[in-house]
Design a protein around this motif. Structure first.
Motif, mmCIF file in Angstrom:
data_model
loop_
_atom_site.group_PDB
_atom_site.id
_atom_site.type_symbol
_atom_site.label_atom_id
_atom_site.label_comp_id
_atom_site.label_asym_id
_atom_site.label_seq_id
_atom_site.Cartn_x
_atom_site.Cartn_y
_atom_site.Cartn_z
ATOM 1 N N LEU A 1 0.852 -1.188 0.000
ATOM 2 C CA LEU A 1 0.000 0.000 0.000
ATOM 3 C C LEU A 1 0.891 1.243 0.000
ATOM 4 O O LEU A 1 2.065 1.167 0.350
ATOM 5 N N SER A 2 0.261 2.325 -0.318
ATOM 6 C CA SER A 2 1.040 3.534 -0.531
ATOM 7 C C SER A 2 0.380 4.724 0.176
ATOM 8 O O SER A 2 -0.742 5.087 -0.160
ATOM 9 N N PRO A 3 1.060 5.330 1.167
ATOM 10 C CA PRO A 3 0.495 6.514 1.814
ATOM 11 C C PRO A 3 0.731 7.739 0.932
ATOM 12 O O PRO A 3 1.846 7.945 0.446
ATOM 13 N N GLU A 4 -0.294 8.522 0.687
ATOM 14 C CA GLU A 4 -0.145 9.664 -0.221
ATOM 15 C C GLU A 4 -0.927 10.880 0.259
ATOM 16 O O GLU A 4 -1.979 10.741 0.886
ATOM 17 N N PRO A 5 -0.424 12.074 -0.088
ATOM 18 C CA PRO A 5 -1.042 13.309 0.412
ATOM 19 C C PRO A 5 -2.530 13.441 0.095
ATOM 20 O O PRO A 5 -3.284 13.994 0.891
ATOM 21 N N PHE A 6 -2.974 12.926 -1.054
ATOM 22 C CA PHE A 6 -4.395 13.103 -1.389
ATOM 23 C C PHE A 6 -5.296 12.416 -0.367
ATOM 24 O O PHE A 6 -6.460 12.787 -0.206
ATOM 25 N N MET A 7 -4.750 11.419 0.343
ATOM 26 C CA MET A 7 -5.552 10.719 1.356
ATOM 27 C C MET A 7 -5.880 11.651 2.527
ATOM 28 O O MET A 7 -6.947 11.564 3.124
ATOM 29 N N ARG A 8 -4.951 12.540 2.831
ATOM 30 C CA ARG A 8 -5.202 13.547 3.878
ATOM 31 C C ARG A 8 -6.328 14.487 3.457
ATOM 32 O O ARG A 8 -7.205 14.825 4.247
ATOM 33 N N GLU A 9 -6.272 14.900 2.192
ATOM 34 C CA GLU A 9 -7.284 15.830 1.702
ATOM 35 C C GLU A 9 -8.674 15.216 1.791
ATOM 36 O O GLU A 9 -9.656 15.909 2.055
ATOM 37 N N LEU B 1 3.030 13.402 5.467
ATOM 38 C CA LEU B 1 2.345 14.685 5.582
ATOM 39 C C LEU B 1 3.108 15.703 6.418
ATOM 40 O O LEU B 1 2.796 16.880 6.397
ATOM 41 N N ARG B 2 4.102 15.241 7.170
ATOM 42 C CA ARG B 2 4.905 16.199 7.938
ATOM 43 C C ARG B 2 5.723 17.042 6.982
ATOM 44 O O ARG B 2 6.240 16.535 5.992
ATOM 45 N N GLU B 3 5.840 18.332 7.255
ATOM 46 C CA GLU B 3 6.603 19.213 6.366
ATOM 47 C C GLU B 3 8.014 18.667 6.253
ATOM 48 O O GLU B 3 8.693 18.463 7.249
ATOM 49 N N GLY B 4 8.436 18.447 5.017
ATOM 50 C CA GLY B 4 9.769 17.906 4.811
ATOM 51 C C GLY B 4 9.843 16.427 5.070
ATOM 52 O O GLY B 4 10.884 15.802 4.921
ATOM 53 N N GLY B 5 8.707 15.830 5.453
ATOM 54 C CA GLY B 5 8.658 14.396 5.655
ATOM 55 C C GLY B 5 9.670 13.963 6.703
ATOM 56 O O GLY B 5 9.583 14.329 7.846
ATOM 57 N N ASN B 6 10.647 13.187 6.297
ATOM 58 C CA ASN B 6 11.685 12.745 7.222
ATOM 59 C C ASN B 6 12.956 12.508 6.418
ATOM 60 O O ASN B 6 13.034 12.848 5.242
ATOM 61 N N GLU B 7 13.941 11.912 7.048
ATOM 62 C CA GLU B 7 15.227 11.708 6.373
ATOM 63 C C GLU B 7 15.160 10.569 5.352
ATOM 64 O O GLU B 7 16.017 10.465 4.477
ATOM 65 N N ALA B 8 14.153 9.714 5.486
ATOM 66 C CA ALA B 8 14.086 8.543 4.614
ATOM 67 C C ALA B 8 13.886 8.967 3.158
ATOM 68 O O ALA B 8 12.996 9.760 2.857
ATOM 69 N N VAL B 9 14.702 8.417 2.286
ATOM 70 C CA VAL B 9 14.640 8.769 0.872
ATOM 71 C C VAL B 9 13.828 7.717 0.114
ATOM 72 O O VAL B 9 13.990 6.524 0.345
ATOM 73 N N GLY B 10 12.970 8.194 -0.796
ATOM 74 C CA GLY B 10 12.224 7.270 -1.639
ATOM 75 C C GLY B 10 10.736 7.339 -1.400
ATOM 76 O O GLY B 10 10.271 7.813 -0.364
ATOM 77 N N LYS B 11 10.012 6.890 -2.365
ATOM 78 C CA LYS B 11 8.556 6.826 -2.274
ATOM 79 C C LYS B 11 8.182 5.830 -1.176
ATOM 80 O O LYS B 11 8.546 4.649 -1.246
ATOM 81 N N PRO B 12 7.450 6.256 -0.153
ATOM 82 C CA PRO B 12 7.105 5.341 0.940
ATOM 83 C C PRO B 12 6.095 4.284 0.497
ATOM 84 O O PRO B 12 5.122 4.593 -0.176
ATOM 85 N N ILE B 13 6.363 3.087 0.883
ATOM 86 C CA ILE B 13 5.465 1.965 0.597
ATOM 87 C C ILE B 13 5.324 1.123 1.852
ATOM 88 O O ILE B 13 6.293 0.927 2.582
ATOM 89 N N ILE B 14 4.126 0.653 2.073
ATOM 90 C CA ILE B 14 3.867 -0.240 3.205
ATOM 91 C C ILE B 14 3.754 -1.662 2.661
ATOM 92 O O ILE B 14 2.894 -1.932 1.818
ATOM 93 N N ARG B 15 4.659 -2.551 3.119
ATOM 94 C CA ARG B 15 4.569 -3.947 2.671
ATOM 95 C C ARG B 15 3.624 -4.689 3.601
ATOM 96 O O ARG B 15 3.905 -4.842 4.792
#
Lengths: 370, 370
Positions: free
Chosen positions: A52-60, A352-366
């Protein structure tokens, strides 16, 4: 035999805050069970969620019911709905067979009878504003096995909704010409990393910004000519030195848009792919843009777009060109994996946190291995 | 024999105020004399000024030298330069003969050896911002004798720079379709009155606003479906009732643009033809636009334009179609005449006051009868 069907549920509207794990968005390990062999399919098919993929549109979609937007609302008490990769376990639907993998909108739960019912928004075009898009229309589509040419996770980044977004906006709105200068805000985001590469491939000078040094490094590795951390380097300083801009890729809105207008060249194009700085803020707290006279003076074009508007024209090219570029190594991507459906709520908050975090790459939930 | 050559001189930069007659802009009845029969032409031609036209762009040229804009700066101590109708007295230039009438940029004085030298801006493309246009390039062009089909004054309104501006912006940026709704701000201005009529001719529903009841009446007579005085009726109220908008014609910027965004429909086009509310205000005092997120959500397109950008493509159509429409009575205009060059400074100030005044029609200064 009954199997647990854990899920992530939309429990409470977050108002102006980021959805807090355990409060607004809750992981439920034992909400219900499902009989994988016997559950009625009603002409549909049963899927197991792989990723699954967390994405900003889900917040909206979690906004208050009174607030209009480009998307339908998420359904309270139902699983979140977002982009996912699923595998078919059983099917009564023509053209879909066990073992098929599909990418598209799906509920945040381990197993689902498709098309899903729980979580589907009640969309009535006659009552919704004309700019509200029925998100549930982004239904699951079969994706081919890449057979080692690239990892399955690429279906979430460069080959998925973010890649299509980048492609549609860049090809449909930028009018990019070799030698021009583009600033990509959120250049390490799932969309931004593709825009950076498309722009480089077109012969543009690319300025890219992000909110973490690890991301600055990543954008540089993608070919960005100028890569900077907007939290430690003033944007205006960078644009003054490396601008002016012919194109601005805006994921942020507000203050960033104002600075981009200030450092735009004659006839620059400013593409609004999002305005994340404004969504959750009440009117009073937003940054007001005070240089709109420059839109006239410099004859700028500021344009908002949503993929469904441009996809009919551009998606065929996207699906023809992108997998090839990827297999040839001419375009690349990175994904950042968090393990287990239980990590979902925090993964969404991190995006959704400004600047996200240090982790690089498109976040995916396995969610499951296979 | 020497003849007096009165003029209107640009004496002092007006800073944030409207140029005050007698202080920033001064009429000089006896500044210099000219020998109409003997003055050397140096291959050019001698013109007598018949009519002049006060216009908002002239104010923008009076800004401080440090402020960049779409236009070159006006020259201090020289006559103002603006659109005028002149008649040729003598000529050494091929293709131009005594009796010819020309429309275009000319100094605010009774007689001029053309091309004019005094008042011409020092334009160096290498030093100016790329969006700065050399205003003096809008040189005089011969205009045919309408022979009673319409009055000569129309060359200042529907057939002149305002008409061309309306035509280029409407035909080049609006993508207007019959049945759509447009709001024209400053709908009784020289540009606005043409936009209202072009929009009606295209089958649009037209909402038009102005700052005086006499102008509201005039816009209604041009065919505006909804015509209102923004000083006495809240804009939002009108747009809520008669909107949403497919097109907004913006001469104002700032707060008006924000309201237009609020009441725009999906895929609306907002055309910036000016931003008069912002030019003279320091940054702090301007209205900040806080709903830029709606540009994305509604996928709006906000576009600034300047005639020289679009004229190469659209001017031929304008010159082919407009005089005919005018002669056929299918498009109309009104001019408001003030008598004598001495009325110039006040006529200019009147154009720049918010809402102008009660006088209806494109303001023209009659300098000489023939």
């Amino acid at each position: 035999m009954l199997t647990e069907n854990p899920r992530v549920v939309f429990a409470k509207r977050p108002g102006n805050s980021i959805p807090i794990p355990g409060e607004h968005v809750i992981f439920e390990s034992s909400h219900s069970t499902i009989d994988l062999d016997g559950v009625p399919l009603n002409g549909g098919y049963l899927t197991k969620t792989l990723m699954l993929s967390p994405e900003p549109f889900m917040r909206e979609r979690m906004r208050e019911l009174s607030v209009p937007s480009y998307s339908t609302h998420a359904v309270l008490g139902a699983p979140l709905v977002g982009f996912g990769l699923v595998v078919v376990l059983r099917s009564e639907k023509e053209g879909i067979k066990p073992g098929d993998r599909l990418y598209g909108l799906t509920p945040w739960e381990a197993y689902t009878v498709q098309p899903y019912i729980e979580g589907r928004a009640n969309y009535n075009p006659a009552e919704a504003p004309d700019y509200t898009f029925d998100v549930d229309a982004l239904s699951l589509q079969i994706v081919p096995d890449p057979k080692g040419a690239f990892p399955w996770t690429r279906y979430f980044s460069v080959l998925g909704a973010p890649g299509l977004t980048a492609f549609c906006g860049f090809e449909g709105c930028a009018d990019a010409k070799p030698g021009e200068t583009i600033w990509v805000s959120s250049g390490a985001s799932a969309v931004g990393m593709v825009v950076v590469q498309l722009a480089k491939a077109k012969g543009l000078k690319v300025i890219a910004s992000a909110g973490a040094d690890s991301k600055v490094e990543y954008m540089r590795s993608l070919g960005a000519d100028v890569s900077f951390n907007y939290k430690t380097t003033p944007i205006a300083e960078v644009l003054k030195e490396h601008g002016p801009l012919d194109i601005y890729w805006d994921n942020v809105g507000g203050k960033s848009l104002e600075v981009a207008i200030e450092y735009s060249r004659l006839h620059a194009r400013l593409i609004m792919c999002g305005a994340i700085s404004e969504y959750a803020l009440p009117y009073e707290q937003r940054h007001g843009i005070k240089n709109t006279n420059m839109i006239f003076k410099k004859r700028l074009r500021i344009e908002g777009f949503l993929v469904p508007d441009l996809a009919p024209r551009l998606a065929p090219r996207f699906y023809a060109e992108m997998p090839l570029l990827l297999a040839q190594g001419k375009i690349t991507a990175k994904e950042y994996i968090s393990e287990g459906l239980s990590s979902g709520p925090e993964a969404l908050a991190a995006v959704l946190r400004e600047g996200g975090n240090e982790a690089v790459g498109k976040p995916i939930i396995r969610v499951a291995l296979d």
